[in-house]
Write an enzyme that holds these catalytic residues in place. Structure first.
Site, PDB file in Angstrom:
ATOM      1  N   ASN A  17       0.825  -1.091  -0.091  1.00  0.00           N
ATOM      2  CA  ASN A  17       0.103   0.129  -0.050  1.00  0.00           C
ATOM      3  C   ASN A  17       0.688   1.325  -0.197  1.00  0.00           C
ATOM      4  OD1 ASN A  17      -2.462   1.712   0.795  1.00  0.00           O
ATOM      5  ND2 ASN A  17      -0.812   2.142   2.339  1.00  0.00           N
TER       6      ASN A  17
ATOM      7  N   SER B  93      -5.024   3.296  -8.067  1.00  0.00           N
ATOM      8  CA  SER B  93      -5.507   4.567  -7.748  1.00  0.00           C
ATOM      9  C   SER B  93      -6.674   4.683  -8.830  1.00  0.00           C
ATOM     10  CB  SER B  93      -4.694   5.709  -7.941  1.00  0.00           C
ATOM     11  OG  SER B  93      -5.394   6.897  -7.999  1.00  0.00           O
TER      12      SER B  93
ATOM     13  N   TYR C 108       2.222  10.062 -11.513  1.00  0.00           N
ATOM     14  CA  TYR C 108       1.605   9.211 -10.562  1.00  0.00           C
ATOM     15  C   TYR C 108       0.654   8.342 -11.228  1.00  0.00           C
ATOM     16  CZ  TYR C 108      -1.487   8.238  -6.499  1.00  0.00           C
ATOM     17  OH  TYR C 108      -2.166   7.300  -5.518  1.00  0.00           O
ATOM     18  N   ALA C 109      -0.045   8.727 -12.255  1.00  0.00           N
ATOM     19  CA  ALA C 109      -1.013   7.856 -12.883  1.00  0.00           C
ATOM     20  C   ALA C 109      -0.538   6.669 -13.690  1.00  0.00           C
ATOM     21  CB  ALA C 109      -1.764   8.962 -13.942  1.00  0.00           C
ATOM     22  N   ALA C 110       0.814   7.142 -14.496  1.00  0.00           N
ATOM     23  CA  ALA C 110       1.592   6.261 -14.922  1.00  0.00           C
ATOM     24  C   ALA C 110       1.858   4.971 -14.037  1.00  0.00           C
ATOM     25  CB  ALA C 110       2.920   6.732 -15.718  1.00  0.00           C
TER      26      ALA C 110
ATOM     27  N   LYS D 238       0.760   4.344 -11.435  1.00  0.00           N
ATOM     28  CA  LYS D 238      -0.585   3.308 -10.831  1.00  0.00           C
ATOM     29  C   LYS D 238      -1.322   2.416 -11.972  1.00  0.00           C
ATOM     30  CE  LYS D 238      -0.715   4.645  -6.454  1.00  0.00           C
ATOM     31  NZ  LYS D 238      -0.398   3.711  -5.336  1.00  0.00           N
TER      32      LYS D 238
HETATM   33  N1  LIG Z   1      -5.612   9.374  -0.588  1.00  0.00           N
HETATM   34  C1  LIG Z   1      -6.061   9.113  -1.780  1.00  0.00           C
HETATM   35  O1  LIG Z   1      -7.000   9.869  -2.403  1.00  0.00           O
HETATM   36  C2  LIG Z   1      -5.689   7.981  -2.588  1.00  0.00           C
HETATM   37  C3  LIG Z   1      -6.388   7.853  -3.659  1.00  0.00           C
HETATM   38  C4  LIG Z   1      -5.824   6.954  -4.536  1.00  0.00           C
HETATM   39  C5  LIG Z   1      -4.708   5.955  -4.319  1.00  0.00           C
HETATM   40  N2  LIG Z   1      -4.202   5.875  -3.065  1.00  0.00           N
HETATM   41  C6  LIG Z   1      -3.031   5.407  -2.652  1.00  0.00           C
HETATM   42  O2  LIG Z   1      -3.231   4.930  -1.466  1.00  0.00           O
HETATM   43  C7  LIG Z   1      -1.996   4.726  -0.631  1.00  0.00           C
HETATM   44  C8  LIG Z   1      -1.947   5.178   0.661  1.00  0.00           C
HETATM   45  O3  LIG Z   1      -2.115   6.381   0.348  1.00  0.00           O
HETATM   46  P1  LIG Z   1      -2.486   7.519   1.608  1.00  0.00           P
HETATM   47  O4  LIG Z   1      -3.501   8.516   1.131  1.00  0.00           O
HETATM   48  O5  LIG Z   1      -2.912   6.592   2.866  1.00  0.00           O
HETATM   49  O6  LIG Z   1      -1.409   8.469   1.675  1.00  0.00           O
HETATM   50  P2  LIG Z   1      -0.677   8.793   3.306  1.00  0.00           P
HETATM   51  O7  LIG Z   1       0.575   9.729   2.688  1.00  0.00           O
HETATM   52  O8  LIG Z   1      -1.546   9.047   4.295  1.00  0.00           O
HETATM   53  O9  LIG Z   1       0.262   7.225   3.665  1.00  0.00           O
HETATM   54  C9  LIG Z   1       1.377   6.831   2.776  1.00  0.00           C
HETATM   55  C10 LIG Z   1       2.148   6.274   3.701  1.00  0.00           C
HETATM   56  O10 LIG Z   1       3.447   5.608   2.942  1.00  0.00           O
HETATM   57  C11 LIG Z   1       4.476   5.979   3.648  1.00  0.00           C
HETATM   58  N3  LIG Z   1       5.704   5.909   2.630  1.00  0.00           N
HETATM   59  C12 LIG Z   1       5.801   7.031   1.763  1.00  0.00           C
HETATM   60  N4  LIG Z   1       7.010   6.882   1.133  1.00  0.00           N
HETATM   61  C13 LIG Z   1       7.389   5.547   1.508  1.00  0.00           C
HETATM   62  C14 LIG Z   1       8.918   5.013   1.551  1.00  0.00           C
HETATM   63  N5  LIG Z   1       9.737   5.528   0.467  1.00  0.00           N
HETATM   64  N6  LIG Z   1       9.196   3.973   2.017  1.00  0.00           N
HETATM   65  C15 LIG Z   1       7.841   3.473   2.757  1.00  0.00           C
HETATM   66  N7  LIG Z   1       6.864   3.891   3.060  1.00  0.00           N
HETATM   67  C16 LIG Z   1       6.708   5.367   2.563  1.00  0.00           C
HETATM   68  C17 LIG Z   1       4.251   7.140   4.430  1.00  0.00           C
HETATM   69  O11 LIG Z   1       5.135   7.169   5.342  1.00  0.00           O
HETATM   70  C18 LIG Z   1       3.000   7.113   4.945  1.00  0.00           C
HETATM   71  O12 LIG Z   1       2.670   6.428   5.972  1.00  0.00           O
HETATM   72  C19 LIG Z   1      -0.943   4.977  -1.619  1.00  0.00           C
HETATM   73  O13 LIG Z   1      -0.477   4.266  -2.416  1.00  0.00           O
HETATM   74  C20 LIG Z   1      -1.830   6.235  -2.739  1.00  0.00           C
HETATM   75  O14 LIG Z   1      -0.901   6.307  -3.616  1.00  0.00           O
HETATM   76  C21 LIG Z   1      -4.554   7.219  -2.240  1.00  0.00           C
END
Ligand SMILES: NC(=O)c1ccc[n+]([C@@H]2O[C@H](COP(=O)([O-])OP(=O)(O)OC[C@H]3O[C@@H](n4cnc5c(N)ncnc54)[C@H](O)[C@@H]3O)[C@@H](O)[C@H]2O)c1
Length: 250
Positions: free
Chosen positions: A90, A142, A155-157, A159
């Site tokens: 995740n 995503s 980012y889109a690429a 995902k």
């Molecule tokens: N929030 C949204 O709207 C949304 C939408 C689509 C997809 N996502 C995806 O869901 C996932 C979680 O996102 P979120 O919204 O909870 O974000 P968030 O920033 O709250 O959580 C992301 C977590 O990943 C950790 N992280 C970041 N870089 C890292 C690294 N180099 N090594 C290890 N850990 C790392 C961060 O410390 C954080 O705890 C991501 O993959 C994100 O792309 C989120």
């Protein structure tokens, strides 16, 4: 056999690895599995925050620091965590801005953390699952994987790559008893999106595209990840479940 929710969603004795578990969707996934009996293995780059959050994840939680941009750190994490029954792949980052304003370094960072890192993690964790003949991987993609968006090109690429990776490796590993699926959250309120939804104007602009009239919340995404990991989805292979409130490009 009829659905028995308490049985289907009972993860007692199952070892559940969640990356990015210190925040947002990953934290909600970890909390939900913990509430349903799972033994949590949580990992994140932000170890101090993760340790604090992990206090609420039950007595059997194991906590690891790793960096998803670093292949050796990923390999070390995979070698340390022991057997994993369910892997929620995740962790991720986002970077918003016009493509020509994104430096090559930023573009590489996004692709490394959001695409190569999760693929390497799945490679190692999945290899052990294939050897044991059991396991489920739930990748976090995503909604942008499906339609892209201005200011989110790299980012889109990345995902979109996760979606095709999920299909491909799912086909390879299904014969070995390992299921690989993905979840594609729509816009969800987390620390990642908070700066993008900070003002009333930003929030109401975004809502114009979401027919349900609200943003998603991490708990909703976590419940879907849990469902996908459960035997309720035992015949689902390679799919990415989109949870976006009906997002449309209006
Ligand atoms: N929030 C949204 O709207 C949304 C939408 C689509 C997809 N996502 C995806 O869901 C996932 C979680 O996102 P979120 O919204 O909870 O974000 P968030 O920033 O709250 O959580 C992301 C977590 O990943 C950790 N992280 C970041 N870089 C890292 C690294 N180099 N090594 C290890 N850990 C790392 C961060 O410390 C954080 O705890 C991501 O993959 C994100 O792309 C989120």
């Amino acid at each position: 056999m009829v659905l028995n929710e308490s049985r289907e969603l009972d993860f007692t004795g199952r070892r559940v690895l969640v990356t990015g578990a210190g925040s947002g969707i990953g934290l909600a996934i970890a909390e939900n599995f913990s509430a349903h009996g799972g033994d949590l293995i949580v990992a994140d780059i932000e170890i101090d925050r993760l340790k604090i959050k992990a206090e609420g994840l039950g007595p059997n939680v194991s906590v690891y620091q790793y960096d998803q941009s670093d292949a050796s750190s990923i390999e070390k994490l995979a070698a340390s965590v022991g057997p994993v029954d369910i892997f929620c792949n995740n962790a991720g980052i986002n970077h918003v801005g016009p493509f020509l304003e994104q430096s090559p370094e930023i573009i590489q960072k996004i692709i490394t953390i959001d695409l190569i890192g999760p693929i390497l993690l799945a490679r190692y964790i999945g290899e052990a699952m294939v050897k044991r003949g059991t396991g489920v991987i739930v990748n976090t993609a995503s909604q942008l994987a499906f339609h892209g968006a201005a200011t989110r090109a790299a980012y889109a690429a990345a995902k979109a790559g996760i979606v095709q990776f999920t299909k491909s490796v799912a086909a390879e590993w299904a014969p070995y008893g390992v299921r690989v699926v993905a979840l594609a959250p729509g816009r969800t309120f987390t620390p990642m999106t908070a700066p993008l939804l900070a003002t009333d104007e930003q929030r109401s602009e975004g809502l114009k595209h979401i027919p349900v009239g609200r943003y998603g919340n991490p708990d909703e995404m976590a419940k879907l990840a849990m469902m996908l990991a459960s035997d309720m989805a035992s015949y689902v292979i390679g799919e990415t479940l989109i949870a976006d409130g009906g997002y449309v490009l209006l």
